[in-house]
Design a protein around this motif. Structure first.
Motif, PDB file in Angstrom:
ATOM      1  N   GLY A 152      55.497  -7.541  12.176  1.00  0.00           N
ATOM      2  CA  GLY A 152      54.052  -6.950  12.233  1.00  0.00           C
ATOM      3  C   GLY A 152      54.092  -5.529  12.688  1.00  0.00           C
ATOM      4  O   GLY A 152      55.179  -5.064  13.282  1.00  0.00           O
ATOM      5  N   ILE A 153      53.098  -4.799  12.154  1.00  0.00           N
ATOM      6  CA  ILE A 153      53.082  -3.214  12.414  1.00  0.00           C
ATOM      7  C   ILE A 153      52.639  -3.036  13.940  1.00  0.00           C
ATOM      8  O   ILE A 153      51.618  -3.642  14.357  1.00  0.00           O
ATOM      9  CB  ILE A 153      51.968  -2.758  11.675  1.00  0.00           C
ATOM     10  N   THR A 154      53.467  -2.350  14.747  1.00  0.00           N
ATOM     11  CA  THR A 154      53.086  -2.274  16.177  1.00  0.00           C
ATOM     12  C   THR A 154      52.557  -0.517  16.238  1.00  0.00           C
ATOM     13  O   THR A 154      52.003  -0.426  17.407  1.00  0.00           O
ATOM     14  CB  THR A 154      54.416  -2.559  16.953  1.00  0.00           C
ATOM     15  N   LYS A 155      53.010   0.480  15.474  1.00  0.00           N
ATOM     16  CA  LYS A 155      52.554   1.752  15.978  1.00  0.00           C
ATOM     17  C   LYS A 155      52.420   2.450  14.745  1.00  0.00           C
ATOM     18  O   LYS A 155      53.480   2.352  13.680  1.00  0.00           O
ATOM     19  CB  LYS A 155      53.805   2.245  16.787  1.00  0.00           C
ATOM     20  N   LEU A 156      51.519   3.592  14.771  1.00  0.00           N
ATOM     21  CA  LEU A 156      51.321   4.631  13.803  1.00  0.00           C
ATOM     22  C   LEU A 156      51.291   5.829  14.511  1.00  0.00           C
ATOM     23  O   LEU A 156      50.260   6.205  15.394  1.00  0.00           O
ATOM     24  CB  LEU A 156      50.085   4.246  12.944  1.00  0.00           C
ATOM     25  N   GLN A 157      52.224   6.778  14.016  1.00  0.00           N
ATOM     26  CA  GLN A 157      52.337   8.015  14.598  1.00  0.00           C
ATOM     27  C   GLN A 157      51.760   9.135  13.669  1.00  0.00           C
ATOM     28  O   GLN A 157      52.722   9.320  12.675  1.00  0.00           O
ATOM     29  CB  GLN A 157      53.807   8.496  15.221  1.00  0.00           C
ATOM     30  N   VAL A 158      51.033   9.994  13.964  1.00  0.00           N
ATOM     31  CA  VAL A 158      50.475  10.895  12.957  1.00  0.00           C
ATOM     32  C   VAL A 158      50.453  12.338  13.302  1.00  0.00           C
ATOM     33  O   VAL A 158      50.349  12.612  14.584  1.00  0.00           O
ATOM     34  CB  VAL A 158      48.843  10.413  12.807  1.00  0.00           C
ATOM     35  N   VAL A 159      51.071  13.152  12.562  1.00  0.00           N
ATOM     36  CA  VAL A 159      51.284  14.443  12.466  1.00  0.00           C
ATOM     37  C   VAL A 159      49.856  15.033  12.013  1.00  0.00           C
ATOM     38  O   VAL A 159      49.460  15.056  10.787  1.00  0.00           O
ATOM     39  CB  VAL A 159      52.271  15.129  12.136  1.00  0.00           C
ATOM     40  N   LEU A 160      49.060  15.792  12.825  1.00  0.00           N
ATOM     41  CA  LEU A 160      47.798  16.505  12.333  1.00  0.00           C
ATOM     42  C   LEU A 160      48.062  17.591  11.336  1.00  0.00           C
ATOM     43  O   LEU A 160      49.135  18.477  11.523  1.00  0.00           O
ATOM     44  CB  LEU A 160      46.893  16.945  13.325  1.00  0.00           C
ATOM     45  N   PRO A 161      47.357  17.910  10.182  1.00  0.00           N
ATOM     46  CA  PRO A 161      47.362  18.806   9.476  1.00  0.00           C
ATOM     47  C   PRO A 161      47.011  20.312  10.038  1.00  0.00           C
ATOM     48  O   PRO A 161      46.500  19.977  11.036  1.00  0.00           O
ATOM     49  CB  PRO A 161      46.506  18.695   8.145  1.00  0.00           C
ATOM     50  N   LYS A 162      47.233  21.233   9.593  1.00  0.00           N
ATOM     51  CA  LYS A 162      46.845  22.722  10.135  1.00  0.00           C
ATOM     52  C   LYS A 162      45.200  22.706  10.049  1.00  0.00           C
ATOM     53  O   LYS A 162      44.632  22.293   9.375  1.00  0.00           O
ATOM     54  CB  LYS A 162      47.493  23.877   9.119  1.00  0.00           C
ATOM     55  N   GLY A 163      44.658  23.270  11.077  1.00  0.00           N
ATOM     56  CA  GLY A 163      43.365  23.198  11.227  1.00  0.00           C
ATOM     57  C   GLY A 163      42.614  22.078  12.312  1.00  0.00           C
ATOM     58  O   GLY A 163      41.597  22.277  12.653  1.00  0.00           O
ATOM     59  N   LEU A 164      43.578  21.172  12.543  1.00  0.00           N
ATOM     60  CA  LEU A 164      43.285  20.038  13.375  1.00  0.00           C
ATOM     61  C   LEU A 164      43.994  20.015  14.494  1.00  0.00           C
ATOM     62  O   LEU A 164      45.214  20.145  14.611  1.00  0.00           O
ATOM     63  CB  LEU A 164      43.147  18.946  12.558  1.00  0.00           C
ATOM     64  N   ALA A 165      43.452  19.982  15.658  1.00  0.00           N
ATOM     65  CA  ALA A 165      44.178  19.962  17.245  1.00  0.00           C
ATOM     66  C   ALA A 165      43.935  18.690  17.739  1.00  0.00           C
ATOM     67  O   ALA A 165      42.976  17.677  17.405  1.00  0.00           O
ATOM     68  CB  ALA A 165      43.558  21.100  18.071  1.00  0.00           C
ATOM     69  N   PRO A 166      44.985  18.048  18.508  1.00  0.00           N
ATOM     70  CA  PRO A 166      44.813  16.776  19.197  1.00  0.00           C
ATOM     71  C   PRO A 166      43.563  16.495  19.790  1.00  0.00           C
ATOM     72  O   PRO A 166      42.904  15.522  19.979  1.00  0.00           O
ATOM     73  CB  PRO A 166      46.122  16.553  19.775  1.00  0.00           C
ATOM     74  N   GLY A 167      43.136  17.587  20.409  1.00  0.00           N
ATOM     75  CA  GLY A 167      41.983  17.565  21.160  1.00  0.00           C
ATOM     76  C   GLY A 167      40.715  17.265  20.514  1.00  0.00           C
ATOM     77  O   GLY A 167      39.592  17.075  21.051  1.00  0.00           O
ATOM     78  N   ASP A 168      40.598  17.565  19.194  1.00  0.00           N
ATOM     79  CA  ASP A 168      39.370  17.600  18.420  1.00  0.00           C
ATOM     80  C   ASP A 168      39.323  16.007  17.563  1.00  0.00           C
ATOM     81  O   ASP A 168      38.367  15.869  17.001  1.00  0.00           O
ATOM     82  CB  ASP A 168      39.571  18.533  17.165  1.00  0.00           C
ATOM     83  N   VAL A 169      40.245  15.225  18.081  1.00  0.00           N
ATOM     84  CA  VAL A 169      40.332  13.691  17.823  1.00  0.00           C
ATOM     85  C   VAL A 169      40.210  12.899  18.563  1.00  0.00           C
ATOM     86  O   VAL A 169      40.640  12.807  19.738  1.00  0.00           O
ATOM     87  CB  VAL A 169      41.546  13.764  16.855  1.00  0.00           C
ATOM     88  N   THR A 170      39.145  11.896  18.285  1.00  0.00           N
ATOM     89  CA  THR A 170      38.968  10.840  19.181  1.00  0.00           C
ATOM     90  C   THR A 170      39.012   9.609  18.790  1.00  0.00           C
ATOM     91  O   THR A 170      38.924   9.346  17.474  1.00  0.00           O
ATOM     92  CB  THR A 170      37.592  10.816  20.140  1.00  0.00           C
ATOM     93  N   TYR A 171      39.406   8.590  19.396  1.00  0.00           N
ATOM     94  CA  TYR A 171      39.668   7.263  18.906  1.00  0.00           C
ATOM     95  C   TYR A 171      38.513   6.316  18.811  1.00  0.00           C
ATOM     96  O   TYR A 171      37.564   6.288  19.555  1.00  0.00           O
ATOM     97  CB  TYR A 171      40.533   6.480  19.731  1.00  0.00           C
TER      98      TYR A 171
END
Length: 239
Positions: free
Chosen positions: A57-76
């Motif tokens: 089964g799938i356990t993890k998805l690791q994503v690299v954000l594109p230019k223009g998006l910062a980790p602080g701008d994303v919420t789960y």
């Protein structure tokens, strides 16, 4: 007959292999949004990672954000039961207990604002409970215009709405720089005591000058009175 059976077996194996290859190539990670428009705010992105394993089964998805998006701008927002969201330096990770083998992993995040771009690619590493990792990170397209089997999920954006503007990037509040008093104010502060001292000196000078004048008037008055009294007494004596 034996040759016919052998030929049929080879053809069947080839067909099954082709079907397996096609199934593997069609597997991918998809991303979509209700308001996929440049500069849109508070947009929910929904991801679906298809499983390529019938035993893990799938356990993890690791994503690299594109230019223009910062980790602080994303919420789960939501995802498989028990999964958690962790922000990284250039993206984020959603992970947790393995989903049932063969089932897709679906989750959603909310983005503060989409950048002013035509499309956004979310490179993704998909991990399984048996240690397998699928790398959906390719950005190039094949000659026929279709993505390769390992193509990164891409969100195509519409043109920004009229009047839409980019909001300020997420940042910690800054402390205003200390201000330096204006030279004029400093000069006024420095000269104010001197002006007060001068005023005091003038007052004292005026009092000192008035005292001799007053004394002179008193002396003249007394002298005049004494002269008048002496003259009257002299006249009285002569009579």
């Amino acid at each position: 007959m034996s040759r016919t059976h052998a030929r049929s077996a080879v053809i069947t194996a080839a067909v099954l292999a082709a079907l397996a290859a096609a199934g593997s190539a069609s597997a991918h990670v998809e991303v979509e949004a209700d308001d996929a428009r440049a500069l849109s705010q508070n947009v929910t992105l929904s991801f679906a990672a298809e499983s390529e394993s019938a035993s893990a089964g799938i356990t993890k998805l690791q994503v690299v954000l594109p230019k223009g998006l910062a980790p602080g701008d994303v919420t789960y927002k939501e995802g498989p039961k028990g999964w958690k969201f962790t922000a990284g330096d250039d993206g984020y990770t959603v992970a947790g207990p393995a989903v049932p083998a063969g089932e897709d992993a679906e989750y959603a995040v909310t983005v503060r604002q989409l950048p002013d771009a035509k499309s956004l690619a979310f490179k993704t590493l998909q991990s399984y409970s048996d240690g397998r990792i699928d790398r959906w990170i390719e950005l190039e397209k094949s000659a026929d215009g279709h993505g390769h089997g390992s193509s990164a999920p891409v969100l195509t954006l519409k043109t920004a709405a009229p009047g839409a503007e980019a909001v300020s990037p997420s940042a910690e509040p800054t402390t205003p720089a200390p201000t330096t008093p204006a030279p004029a104010s400093s000069a006024a502060a420095d000269t104010a005591p001197a002006a007060t001292a001068d005023d005091k000196s003038d007052d004292e000078g005026g009092t000192s000058a008035a005292l001799p004048i007053t004394l002179a008037i008193v002396v003249i008055a007394l002298s005049g009175g004494a002269w008048w009294w002496f003259k009257r007494r002299s006249n009285a004596t002569s009579a």
